[in-house]
Motif scaffolding. Structure first.
Motif, PDB file in Angstrom:
ATOM      1  N   VAL A   1      50.359  24.337   2.699  1.00  0.00           N
ATOM      2  CA  VAL A   1      50.174  23.028   2.126  1.00  0.00           C
ATOM      3  C   VAL A   1      49.338  22.191   3.100  1.00  0.00           C
ATOM      4  N   ALA A   2      49.559  22.339   4.383  1.00  0.00           N
ATOM      5  CA  ALA A   2      48.808  21.578   5.367  1.00  0.00           C
ATOM      6  C   ALA A   2      47.340  21.981   5.336  1.00  0.00           C
ATOM      7  N   MET A   3      47.121  23.250   5.090  1.00  0.00           N
ATOM      8  CA  MET A   3      45.763  23.754   5.034  1.00  0.00           C
ATOM      9  C   MET A   3      45.044  23.176   3.822  1.00  0.00           C
ATOM     10  N   GLU A   4      45.769  23.132   2.764  1.00  0.00           N
ATOM     11  CA  GLU A   4      45.189  22.559   1.564  1.00  0.00           C
ATOM     12  C   GLU A   4      44.934  21.077   1.758  1.00  0.00           C
ATOM     13  N   THR A   5      45.813  20.398   2.473  1.00  0.00           N
ATOM     14  CA  THR A   5      45.655  18.973   2.717  1.00  0.00           C
ATOM     15  C   THR A   5      44.408  18.746   3.575  1.00  0.00           C
ATOM     16  N   VAL A   6      44.245  19.576   4.606  1.00  0.00           N
ATOM     17  CA  VAL A   6      43.076  19.444   5.484  1.00  0.00           C
ATOM     18  C   VAL A   6      41.812  19.728   4.675  1.00  0.00           C
ATOM     19  N   SER A   7      41.864  20.747   3.871  1.00  0.00           N
ATOM     20  CA  SER A   7      40.707  21.108   3.046  1.00  0.00           C
ATOM     21  C   SER A   7      40.385  19.977   2.082  1.00  0.00           C
ATOM     22  N   LEU A   8      41.446  19.389   1.517  1.00  0.00           N
ATOM     23  CA  LEU A   8      41.235  18.261   0.599  1.00  0.00           C
ATOM     24  C   LEU A   8      40.665  17.045   1.340  1.00  0.00           C
ATOM     25  N   GLU A   9      41.161  16.818   2.541  1.00  0.00           N
ATOM     26  CA  GLU A   9      40.665  15.690   3.326  1.00  0.00           C
ATOM     27  C   GLU A   9      39.191  15.899   3.666  1.00  0.00           C
ATOM     28  N   ARG A  10      38.846  17.178   4.034  1.00  0.00           N
ATOM     29  CA  ARG A  10      37.433  17.470   4.332  1.00  0.00           C
ATOM     30  C   ARG A  10      36.585  17.278   3.090  1.00  0.00           C
ATOM     31  N   GLN A  11      37.086  17.712   1.976  1.00  0.00           N
ATOM     32  CA  GLN A  11      36.354  17.540   0.731  1.00  0.00           C
ATOM     33  C   GLN A  11      36.185  16.052   0.412  1.00  0.00           C
ATOM     34  N   ILE A  12      37.269  15.288   0.642  1.00  0.00           N
ATOM     35  CA  ILE A  12      37.207  13.838   0.386  1.00  0.00           C
ATOM     36  C   ILE A  12      36.188  13.205   1.329  1.00  0.00           C
ATOM     37  N   GLN A  13      36.223  13.584   2.615  1.00  0.00           N
ATOM     38  CA  GLN A  13      35.261  13.045   3.587  1.00  0.00           C
ATOM     39  C   GLN A  13      33.823  13.440   3.195  1.00  0.00           C
ATOM     40  N   SER A  14      33.678  14.690   2.775  1.00  0.00           N
ATOM     41  CA  SER A  14      32.362  15.166   2.364  1.00  0.00           C
ATOM     42  C   SER A  14      31.878  14.372   1.148  1.00  0.00           C
ATOM     43  N   VAL A  15      32.793  14.162   0.175  1.00  0.00           N
ATOM     44  CA  VAL A  15      32.438  13.396  -1.018  1.00  0.00           C
ATOM     45  C   VAL A  15      32.112  11.947  -0.611  1.00  0.00           C
ATOM     46  N   GLN A  16      32.910  11.398   0.334  1.00  0.00           N
ATOM     47  CA  GLN A  16      32.659  10.030   0.784  1.00  0.00           C
ATOM     48  C   GLN A  16      31.305   9.926   1.495  1.00  0.00           C
ATOM     49  N   ARG A  17      30.974  10.972   2.323  1.00  0.00           N
ATOM     50  CA  ARG A  17      29.656  10.971   2.977  1.00  0.00           C
ATOM     51  C   ARG A  17      28.545  11.053   1.932  1.00  0.00           C
ATOM     52  N   HIS A  18      28.736  11.905   0.934  1.00  0.00           N
ATOM     53  CA  HIS A  18      27.760  12.015  -0.148  1.00  0.00           C
ATOM     54  C   HIS A  18      27.625  10.688  -0.902  1.00  0.00           C
ATOM     55  N   ILE A  19      28.771  10.072  -1.150  1.00  0.00           N
ATOM     56  CA  ILE A  19      28.756   8.779  -1.853  1.00  0.00           C
ATOM     57  C   ILE A  19      28.032   7.741  -0.993  1.00  0.00           C
ATOM     58  N   ALA A  20      28.315   7.713   0.303  1.00  0.00           N
ATOM     59  CA  ALA A  20      27.663   6.775   1.220  1.00  0.00           C
ATOM     60  C   ALA A  20      26.158   7.054   1.248  1.00  0.00           C
ATOM     61  N   PHE A  21      25.826   8.375   1.340  1.00  0.00           N
ATOM     62  CA  PHE A  21      24.410   8.746   1.347  1.00  0.00           C
ATOM     63  C   PHE A  21      23.734   8.309   0.035  1.00  0.00           C
ATOM     64  N   LEU A  22      24.421   8.571  -1.093  1.00  0.00           N
ATOM     65  CA  LEU A  22      23.863   8.192  -2.392  1.00  0.00           C
ATOM     66  C   LEU A  22      23.736   6.672  -2.516  1.00  0.00           C
ATOM     67  N   LYS A  23      24.754   5.937  -1.980  1.00  0.00           N
ATOM     68  CA  LYS A  23      24.670   4.468  -2.016  1.00  0.00           C
ATOM     69  C   LYS A  23      23.477   3.984  -1.195  1.00  0.00           C
ATOM     70  N   LYS A  24      23.324   4.613   0.003  1.00  0.00           N
ATOM     71  CA  LYS A  24      22.198   4.240   0.862  1.00  0.00           C
ATOM     72  C   LYS A  24      20.871   4.538   0.145  1.00  0.00           C
ATOM     73  N   GLU A  25      20.750   5.723  -0.442  1.00  0.00           N
ATOM     74  CA  GLU A  25      19.538   6.104  -1.180  1.00  0.00           C
ATOM     75  C   GLU A  25      19.304   5.155  -2.359  1.00  0.00           C
ATOM     76  N   GLN A  26      20.416   4.835  -3.045  1.00  0.00           N
ATOM     77  CA  GLN A  26      20.305   3.928  -4.201  1.00  0.00           C
ATOM     78  C   GLN A  26      19.840   2.556  -3.742  1.00  0.00           C
ATOM     79  N   MET A  27      20.356   2.071  -2.609  1.00  0.00           N
ATOM     80  CA  MET A  27      19.959   0.765  -2.081  1.00  0.00           C
ATOM     81  C   MET A  27      18.474   0.785  -1.692  1.00  0.00           C
ATOM     82  N   GLU A  28      18.029   1.865  -1.043  1.00  0.00           N
ATOM     83  CA  GLU A  28      16.615   1.968  -0.679  1.00  0.00           C
ATOM     84  C   GLU A  28      15.740   2.026  -1.930  1.00  0.00           C
ATOM     85  N   LEU A  29      16.200   2.792  -2.917  1.00  0.00           N
ATOM     86  CA  LEU A  29      15.461   2.903  -4.176  1.00  0.00           C
ATOM     87  C   LEU A  29      15.397   1.547  -4.875  1.00  0.00           C
TER      88      LEU A  29
END
Length: 143
Positions: free
Chosen positions: A1-29
């Motif tokens: 369960v801890a492994m899944e939690t870590v994996s989920l947290e990494r996925q959430i962080q990755s999604v958040q980085r993607h969202i931040a990147f997309l927001k930054k790209e959207q703002m530049e656009l």
């Protein structure tokens, strides 16, 4: 369960980085789009101004064209009047030339008659002078 939690947290962080990147790209656009909109608005304003200037020039040219047409019509009317006057003057000149020719002919006739009369009188004077000489000689002979 801890492994899944870590994996989920990494996925959430990755999604958040993607969202931040997309927001930054959207703002530049959005920023680039805003700049493009401003550039296009400025270009549109310039084109509108150019169009207004061309329309003004066209209206001014129309006014000039109408003025030139009016002046041309006035000049054509003046030309026709001058041609009419010229025709009348030519008629008058022909009439006066005819009168001058008639006067010259009359003058030549009078001059010819005058010379004939002068010749006739000169001849008469010569005859009278000869007669006078004969009478003077006869009177001298008689005296």
């Amino acid at each position: 369960v801890a492994m899944e939690t870590v994996s989920l947290e990494r996925q959430i962080q990755s999604v958040q980085r993607h969202i931040a990147f997309l927001k930054k790209e959207q703002m530049e656009l959005l920023h680039d789009l805003h700049l493009e909109i401003l550039r296009l608005q400025k270009h549109c304003s310039e084109l509108t101004h150019d169009l207004e200037m061309k329309e003004l020039e066209a209206r001014q040219q129309d006014v000039l064209d109408r003025e030139l047409e009016e002046r041309c019509r006035a000049m054509e009317a003046q030309l026709q009047e001058k041609e009419k006057d010229n025709l009348e003057l030519r008629k008058e000149l022909r009439h006066k030339e005819t009168l001058v020719a008639a006067l010259r002919s009359s003058l030549r006739n009078k001059e010819r008659r005058f010379l004939e009369e002068l010749k006739r009188r000169s001849h008469r004077v010569t005859i009278l002078d000869t007669e006078l000489q004969k009478q003077t000689e006869a009177a001298a002979y008689l005296s």
